[in-house]
Design a protein around this motif. Sequence first.
Motif, PDB file in Angstrom:
ATOM      1  N   THR A  28      -9.299  12.775  -2.025  1.00  0.00           N
ATOM      2  CA  THR A  28      -7.669  11.702  -2.170  1.00  0.00           C
ATOM      3  C   THR A  28      -8.381  10.684  -2.655  1.00  0.00           C
ATOM      4  N   SER A  53      -7.305   6.639  -2.013  1.00  0.00           N
ATOM      5  CA  SER A  53      -5.943   6.708  -2.230  1.00  0.00           C
ATOM      6  C   SER A  53      -5.487   5.464  -1.207  1.00  0.00           C
ATOM      7  N   ALA A  54      -6.300   6.263  -0.691  1.00  0.00           N
ATOM      8  CA  ALA A  54      -5.561   5.596   1.377  1.00  0.00           C
ATOM      9  C   ALA A  54      -5.755   3.346   0.983  1.00  0.00           C
ATOM     10  N   ARG A  99      -2.762   2.761  -1.082  1.00  0.00           N
ATOM     11  CA  ARG A  99      -0.947   2.066  -0.015  1.00  0.00           C
ATOM     12  C   ARG A  99      -0.715   1.546   0.254  1.00  0.00           C
ATOM     13  N   ARG A 100      -2.429   1.084   0.706  1.00  0.00           N
ATOM     14  CA  ARG A 100      -2.502  -0.315   1.293  1.00  0.00           C
ATOM     15  C   ARG A 100      -2.437  -1.220   1.513  1.00  0.00           C
ATOM     16  N   GLY A 142      -0.284  -1.786  -2.214  1.00  0.00           N
ATOM     17  CA  GLY A 142       0.854  -1.717  -1.682  1.00  0.00           C
ATOM     18  C   GLY A 142       0.809  -1.741  -3.570  1.00  0.00           C
ATOM     19  N   ALA A 164       0.967   1.908  -6.811  1.00  0.00           N
ATOM     20  CA  ALA A 164       0.525   2.698  -7.302  1.00  0.00           C
ATOM     21  C   ALA A 164       0.043   3.216  -8.353  1.00  0.00           C
ATOM     22  N   ASP A 182      -2.715  -4.653 -10.266  1.00  0.00           N
ATOM     23  CA  ASP A 182      -0.592  -3.923 -10.412  1.00  0.00           C
ATOM     24  C   ASP A 182      -0.384  -4.158 -11.180  1.00  0.00           C
TER      25      ASP A 182
END
Length: 173
Positions: free
Chosen positions: A36, A68-69, A72-73, A75, A77, A104
């Motif tokens: 992941t 990946s986690a 995501r946390r 925010g 991509a 980002d």
Amino acid sequence: RFCKSTVEWIIYGAMDLPDLMKWSTRPADDYPDLDTLDMIPRLNVRASAGLGLENHDLEPSERVPISSALLRRLGVAAQKAHIIQAAGDSMEETIADGDDVLIDMGDTSLKAEGIYAVAVGDLAMIKRVQPFAMMDTVTLISDNPRYPPTTIKRGEQDQFRVIGRAKLVMRVL
């Protein structure tokens, strides 16, 4: 030996406070979620935490595995995440010279104050950005008090663009 909390936080996004003080020599089998990871490009870009740097080679120099986690946390991509290196001391203590910064590039709107990678003309920099919609200005602020803020007015904003919002500073101690 390695610091479990640092490795797990970077790879898995683990933030369990009691683990911060533990040391581990856990075998690789204890990390079942290694699939992941997202491979985030580290760009050949040095964004000035100072007056600005010109960058002409925007090709990735390598790819860095990030959980990946964790993305995501934050925010972010994965396809919009890039790593750049800070240069200079104007953002110290927050960002030091040589720190890698996860940007980002999908977050380019200035809705609120934050730390952003920006370009002014051909110069790339990392600054705390404070938008003032009422006055139609943007102020670039250095965290180091030795550097004065810079205000960009409406007539100068065609030379200003947001590259992306800084989401994570990666520092080797």
